[in-house]
Design a protein around this motif. Structure first.
Motif, mmCIF file in Angstrom:
data_model
loop_
_atom_site.group_PDB
_atom_site.id
_atom_site.type_symbol
_atom_site.label_atom_id
_atom_site.label_comp_id
_atom_site.label_asym_id
_atom_site.label_seq_id
_atom_site.Cartn_x
_atom_site.Cartn_y
_atom_site.Cartn_z
ATOM 1 N N SER A 254 0.246 -5.911 -1.897
ATOM 2 C CA SER A 254 0.825 -6.263 -2.020
ATOM 3 C C SER A 254 2.752 -6.755 -1.465
ATOM 4 C CB SER A 254 1.205 -6.746 -3.457
ATOM 5 O OG SER A 254 0.044 -7.285 -4.188
ATOM 6 N N VAL A 255 2.569 -7.408 -0.344
ATOM 7 C CA VAL A 255 4.281 -7.126 0.560
ATOM 8 C C VAL A 255 5.075 -8.099 0.116
ATOM 9 C CG1 VAL A 255 5.216 -7.370 2.800
ATOM 10 C CG2 VAL A 255 2.495 -6.241 2.290
ATOM 11 N N VAL A 256 6.645 -7.961 -0.224
ATOM 12 C CA VAL A 256 7.264 -8.433 -1.052
ATOM 13 C C VAL A 256 8.572 -8.127 0.314
ATOM 14 C CG1 VAL A 256 9.374 -8.392 -2.499
ATOM 15 C CG2 VAL A 256 6.867 -8.372 -3.432
ATOM 16 N N THR A 257 9.022 -9.548 1.074
ATOM 17 C CA THR A 257 10.191 -8.683 1.628
ATOM 18 C C THR A 257 11.179 -10.225 1.379
ATOM 19 O OG1 THR A 257 8.268 -9.472 3.629
ATOM 20 C CG2 THR A 257 10.552 -10.661 4.170
ATOM 21 N N ILE A 258 12.649 -10.114 1.810
ATOM 22 C CA ILE A 258 13.721 -9.767 1.181
ATOM 23 C C ILE A 258 14.148 -10.112 2.298
ATOM 24 C CG2 ILE A 258 16.054 -9.215 0.182
ATOM 25 C CD1 ILE A 258 13.686 -8.144 -1.801
ATOM 26 N N LYS B 283 6.164 -2.529 -0.239
ATOM 27 C CA LYS B 283 4.295 -2.614 -0.135
ATOM 28 C C LYS B 283 4.104 -1.670 -1.786
ATOM 29 C CE LYS B 283 2.112 -0.732 3.143
ATOM 30 N NZ LYS B 283 1.561 -0.996 4.782
ATOM 31 N N VAL B 284 2.974 -2.518 -2.119
ATOM 32 C CA VAL B 284 2.176 -2.424 -3.648
ATOM 33 C C VAL B 284 1.094 -2.253 -2.456
ATOM 34 C CG1 VAL B 284 1.798 -1.825 -5.687
ATOM 35 C CG2 VAL B 284 3.873 -2.655 -4.881
ATOM 36 N N SER B 285 0.211 -0.995 -2.767
ATOM 37 C CA SER B 285 -0.937 -1.405 -2.296
ATOM 38 C C SER B 285 -1.674 -0.004 -3.320
ATOM 39 C CB SER B 285 -1.107 -0.485 -0.608
ATOM 40 O OG SER B 285 -0.712 0.388 -0.966
ATOM 41 N N ASP B 286 -2.747 -0.689 -3.034
ATOM 42 C CA ASP B 286 -4.070 0.103 -4.111
ATOM 43 C C ASP B 286 -5.826 0.147 -3.250
ATOM 44 O OD1 ASP B 286 -5.930 -1.865 -5.795
ATOM 45 O OD2 ASP B 286 -4.221 -2.872 -5.894
ATOM 46 N N ASP B 287 -5.900 1.169 -4.052
ATOM 47 C CA ASP B 287 -7.523 1.410 -3.212
ATOM 48 C C ASP B 287 -8.405 1.123 -4.533
ATOM 49 O OD1 ASP B 287 -7.963 3.766 -4.873
ATOM 50 O OD2 ASP B 287 -7.839 5.520 -3.111
ATOM 51 N N GLY B 288 -8.329 0.169 -5.061
ATOM 52 C CA GLY B 288 -9.667 -0.681 -6.188
ATOM 53 C C GLY B 288 -9.872 -1.218 -6.312
ATOM 54 N N VAL B 289 -10.624 -1.547 -6.789
ATOM 55 C CA VAL B 289 -11.802 -3.260 -7.290
ATOM 56 C C VAL B 289 -11.761 -3.615 -5.957
ATOM 57 C CG1 VAL B 289 -12.872 -1.722 -9.298
ATOM 58 C CG2 VAL B 289 -11.367 -4.129 -8.795
ATOM 59 N N GLY B 290 -9.921 -4.265 -6.339
ATOM 60 C CA GLY B 290 -9.754 -5.707 -4.871
ATOM 61 C C GLY B 290 -10.216 -7.157 -6.017
ATOM 62 N N PRO C 155 6.054 -5.878 -11.758
ATOM 63 C CA PRO C 155 4.015 -6.693 -12.314
ATOM 64 C C PRO C 155 3.097 -6.124 -11.062
ATOM 65 C CG PRO C 155 6.257 -8.700 -12.355
ATOM 66 C CD PRO C 155 6.788 -6.751 -11.694
ATOM 67 N N LEU C 156 3.908 -6.016 -9.988
ATOM 68 C CA LEU C 156 2.504 -6.081 -8.934
ATOM 69 C C LEU C 156 1.538 -4.116 -8.941
ATOM 70 C CD1 LEU C 156 4.550 -7.143 -5.629
ATOM 71 C CD2 LEU C 156 3.753 -8.338 -7.176
ATOM 72 N N ILE C 157 2.620 -3.214 -9.354
ATOM 73 C CA ILE C 157 2.489 -2.397 -9.787
ATOM 74 C C ILE C 157 0.965 -2.757 -10.887
ATOM 75 C CG2 ILE C 157 3.072 -0.597 -10.902
ATOM 76 C CD1 ILE C 157 3.597 -0.083 -8.009
ATOM 77 N N LYS D 215 3.653 -11.373 -0.597
ATOM 78 C CA LYS D 215 2.316 -12.275 0.635
ATOM 79 C C LYS D 215 1.024 -10.811 -0.234
ATOM 80 C CE LYS D 215 -0.083 -12.079 4.644
ATOM 81 N NZ LYS D 215 0.231 -11.959 6.401
ATOM 82 N N ILE D 216 0.158 -11.409 -0.810
ATOM 83 C CA ILE D 216 -1.086 -10.743 -1.671
ATOM 84 C C ILE D 216 -2.482 -10.593 -0.482
ATOM 85 C CG2 ILE D 216 -2.497 -10.755 -3.401
ATOM 86 C CD1 ILE D 216 -0.356 -11.423 -5.201
ATOM 87 N N GLU D 217 -3.126 -9.390 0.317
ATOM 88 C CA GLU D 217 -3.717 -9.464 0.089
ATOM 89 C C GLU D 217 -5.035 -8.646 -0.143
ATOM 90 O OE1 GLU D 217 -3.337 -8.412 4.344
ATOM 91 O OE2 GLU D 217 -2.444 -9.881 4.845
#
Length: 428
Positions: A420-424, A370-377, A337-339, A409-411
């Motif tokens: 988006s960062v998932v910590t387990i 960590k899922v990151s993108d350089d989209g529109v935010g 879902p984060l992707i 955590k989503i920034e």
């Protein structure tokens, strides 16, 4: 001799009944099939309590038989030392239960009380050689030594420390739980105090059995009920998660693209059809997946989903994988879902497309995705643009917390992209 017969007529039936109660509670816990740390500790408490009671009954029955003195010494050794173990187990149980309600005032209480129990065990071992606490007469009877009271003071001190901690967290625990946990201190401590003055009366472990029964009725049964409710909630969330992934627009667009490929590139259409079938199967499998899944499985589903999106958007989506580790477990459909959020609300809304990066890392304490993108935010203080997607993200956050004590955590910043960062945690 008459007094001994009277004590035997009182102690043996009382301790036998306590063994029966302990065994019945053990059967109930095992039958529940709820393998939580709290249940494991409670099982150990019941098992140790039953074993101590059995050893004490043997000492009473074997008394007066000099040929059995060696066996009675061994049984007596277990009665004393396992009694201290039982106190330490209760402390661990109490701390675990309080921590489940939130933070606890001190995490050092279990090691401290374990150390106290270790000292008490050492003294009992010494007493086996110098008769400091007890000895067996020539006729084969258990006899108290003048310093026997010291062996009883240790568990009283530890129980009082436990009671202080329970009272300190009483507001968090509530009246019922506070009463149940305090019973483990009040009843055995009172029984031990009576034993100091009335030689031969065995009340401590029957009193412990009664307090374990109170804890079972007030805490363990309620805990099982909460676990069943949590399981039902998780099941409902898995259904909601699965339904949120079967999006009509995505299905329609994917099938339309495949239909177009059938005319232009049949071989590519065949690959896309297999990928589409695997995507649907992954979503449906998540509905029946109650436990955690290996990250490799999640990664395969992510790659299947992204292959379908790249089929639709071609050069507009670039994917970068930086997989540092895959040897860990997580709730199913946690990362997908984060992707999807990065594709739908980040890259696809950017005029020239963009890049999505999936990264995994391992530290001494955690696994991080960590899922990151350089989209529109987007504005993180507001809901996600798509309310359904917002529900899906909150679903991920809930399942992470419930199944593995994980966090999400989503920034995001408008015009700069989203992280988006998932910590387990490695230990729950």
């Amino acid at each position: 001799m008459e007094r001994r017969r009277l004590l035997m007529a009182t102690n043996i039936p009382l301790e036998s009944l306590s063994i029966v109660i302990s065994i019945l509670l053990i059967i109930c816990i095992i039958a529940s099939r709820e393998h939580t740390k709290l249940n494991r500790l409670f099982l150990w408490m019941l098992a140790v309590n039953a074993f101590i009671l059995g050893c004490d009954i043997f000492i009473w029955v074997a008394g007066g038989h000099p040929q059995l003195v060696c066996a009675m010494k061994v049984a007596n050794f277990f009665v004393f030392n396992l009694g201290y173990l039982l106190v330490a187990l209760f402390t661990a149980y109490m701390v675990t239960y309080i921590r489940g309600k939130g933070s606890i005032a001190s995490d050092k209480i279990v090691p401290a009380i374990t150390a106290l129990c270790g000292v008490a065990v050492l003294l009992v071992i010494i007493s086996m050689f110098n008769n400091m606490f007890f000895y067996f007469s020539e006729k084969g009877y258990f006899m108290r030594s003048p310093l026997h009271w010291i062996s009883l003071v240790y568990p009283i001190i530890i129980i009082l420390l436990d009671m202080v901690i329970i009272l300190k967290h009483s507001r968090k625990l509530g009246i019922k739980d506070t009463f149940a946990l305090l019973s483990y201190g009040i009843l055995p401590a009172g029984a031990i105090a009576v034993q100091i003055f009335i030689n031969g009366l065995a009340l401590a472990y029957p009193a412990t059995t009664v307090s374990l029964l109170i804890i079972y009725v007030n805490i363990q049964v309620e805990q099982s009920k909460r676990l069943r409710e949590k399981e039902l909630e998780l099941t409902q969330n898995r259904i909601a998660m699965m339904l949120s992934q079967i999006q009509p627009h995505f299905l329609y667009n994917s099938l339309t693209s495949i239909a177009q490929m059938c005319k232009e590139t049949p071989d590519k259409a065949g690959e896309a059809t297999i990928a589409f079938a695997n995507y649907l199967r992954g979503n449906l499998d998540s509905l029946t997946q109650k436990g955690m899944v290996h990250f490799d499985r999640e990664l395969r589903h992510i790659k299947t989903y992204l292959s379908l999106e790249k089929m639709r958007f071609e050069e507009n989506i670039q994917i970068v994988y930086s997989i540092g580790t895959t040897d860990f477990m997580l709730p199913s459909l946690t990362v997908q879902p984060l992707i999807e959020n990065a594709v739908k609300h980040g890259i696809c809304k950017k005029e020239n497309g963009g890049t999505i990066c999936l990264e995994t890392m391992e530290t001494a304490e955690n696994y991080t995705i960590k899922v990151s993108d350089d989209g529109v935010g987007f504005d993180i203080t507001a809901l996600l643009p798509d309310e359904r997607q917002h529900v899906g993200i909150e679903n991920v956050r809930f399942r992470l917390a419930a199944q593995c004590a994980g966090t999400l955590k989503i920034e995001s910043q408008p015009g700069k992209g989203t992280i988006s960062v998932v910590t387990i945690p490695k230990t729950k």
